[in-house]
Design an enzyme around this catalytic site. Structure first.
Site, PDB file in Angstrom:
ATOM      1  N   HIS A 110      21.398  61.595  60.442  1.00 38.93           N
ATOM      2  CA  HIS A 110      21.093  62.799  59.681  1.00 38.93           C
ATOM      3  C   HIS A 110      20.394  63.811  60.590  1.00 38.93           C
ATOM      4  CE1 HIS A 110      17.472  60.167  58.991  1.00 38.93           C
ATOM      5  NE2 HIS A 110      16.915  61.252  59.483  1.00 38.93           N
TER       6      HIS A 110
HETATM    7  P1  TYD Z   1      15.962  57.762  56.044  1.00 40.92           P
HETATM    8  O1  TYD Z   1      15.194  58.952  56.529  1.00 40.92           O
HETATM    9  O2  TYD Z   1      17.397  57.991  55.684  1.00 40.92           O
HETATM   10  O3  TYD Z   1      15.862  56.594  57.129  1.00 40.92           O
HETATM   11  P2  TYD Z   1      16.445  56.664  58.628  1.00 40.92           P
HETATM   12  O4  TYD Z   1      15.531  57.601  59.355  1.00 40.92           O
HETATM   13  O5  TYD Z   1      16.484  55.341  59.182  1.00 40.92           O
HETATM   14  O6  TYD Z   1      17.786  57.188  58.513  1.00 40.92           O
HETATM   15  O7  TYD Z   1      15.185  57.130  54.815  1.00 40.92           O
HETATM   16  C1  TYD Z   1      15.637  55.929  54.200  1.00 40.92           C
HETATM   17  C2  TYD Z   1      15.155  55.924  52.774  1.00 40.92           C
HETATM   18  O8  TYD Z   1      13.733  55.962  52.727  1.00 40.92           O
HETATM   19  C3  TYD Z   1      15.638  57.109  51.956  1.00 40.92           C
HETATM   20  O9  TYD Z   1      15.970  56.623  50.666  1.00 40.92           O
HETATM   21  C4  TYD Z   1      14.455  58.009  51.830  1.00 40.92           C
HETATM   22  C5  TYD Z   1      13.281  57.070  51.941  1.00 40.92           C
HETATM   23  N1  TYD Z   1      12.131  57.683  52.613  1.00 40.92           N
HETATM   24  C6  TYD Z   1      10.998  58.038  51.885  1.00 40.92           C
HETATM   25  O10 TYD Z   1      10.937  57.840  50.653  1.00 40.92           O
HETATM   26  N2  TYD Z   1       9.936  58.597  52.538  1.00 40.92           N
HETATM   27  C7  TYD Z   1       9.957  58.842  53.876  1.00 40.92           C
HETATM   28  O11 TYD Z   1       8.971  59.364  54.452  1.00 40.92           O
HETATM   29  C8  TYD Z   1      11.146  58.487  54.618  1.00 40.92           C
HETATM   30  C9  TYD Z   1      11.241  58.734  56.099  1.00 40.92           C
HETATM   31  C10 TYD Z   1      12.190  57.917  53.937  1.00 40.92           C
END
Ligand code: TYD
Length: 135
Positions: free
Chosen positions: A53
């Site tokens: 992302h």
């Molecule tokens: P995501 O940012 O997609 O993880 P990665 O960086 O590995 O791609 O986040 C994964 C899940 O966690 C998504 O459902 C959102 C949640 N999340 C939160 O609730 N708070 C946060 O601070 C973060 C980073 C993620």
């Protein structure tokens, strides 16, 4: 300056000590943003990939607090791979950079300092949407 050029390793302060080393980070001083949120990735299964992302406005600093992993950064025109494997190296990621995380070593922990609170509206989850927005 291209946005990808802004995404560089920041050498964090390191207090060497025979009892064990210490690194510290102060927002707006060692890194170019104030810290509003901290999160970390851990227990990452072998072969797993994270990220996939970009963020509209968020700045982040990514640190391999333990172990190692690769971060692939992409501004839509060029990309680069950065290996993080030192707890005193922080990778600054500016807004509007697509990122993928892979090659996590066993026991790796990825600490992320972020410039803002969690907001799903700040994400580009679709690469097509991200690429369209930077044209
Ligand atoms: P995501 O940012 O997609 O993880 P990665 O960086 O590995 O791609 O986040 C994964 C899940 O966690 C998504 O459902 C959102 C949640 N999340 C939160 O609730 N708070 C946060 O601070 C973060 C980073 C993620």
């Amino acid at each position: 300056m291209q946005s990808l050029d802004k995404c560089q390793i920041i050498d964090l302060p390191k207090i060497r000590d025979y009892r064990g080393n210490l690194t510290f980070i102060e927002g707006d001083k060692h890194i170019p943003f104030d810290i509003k949120r901290v999160y970390y990735l851990y227990d990452v299964p072998g072969g797993s990939e994270r990220g996939g992302h970009a963020h509209r406005n968020l700045s982040q600093l990514m640190i391999a607090i333990s172990g190692s992993f690769d971060v692939i950064l992409d501004d839509g025109a060029t990309s680069k791979r950065v290996t993080l494997n030192r707890p005193y190296h922080g990778l600054y990621i500016c807004p509007m950079i697509w990122r993928e995380l892979e090659n996590f070593s066993s026991g790796a922990v990825c600490l992320v300092l972020a410039s803002n609170l969690y907001s799903e509206e700040d994400y580009y989850r679709s690469r097509d949407e991200f690429l369209k927005s930077i044209k």
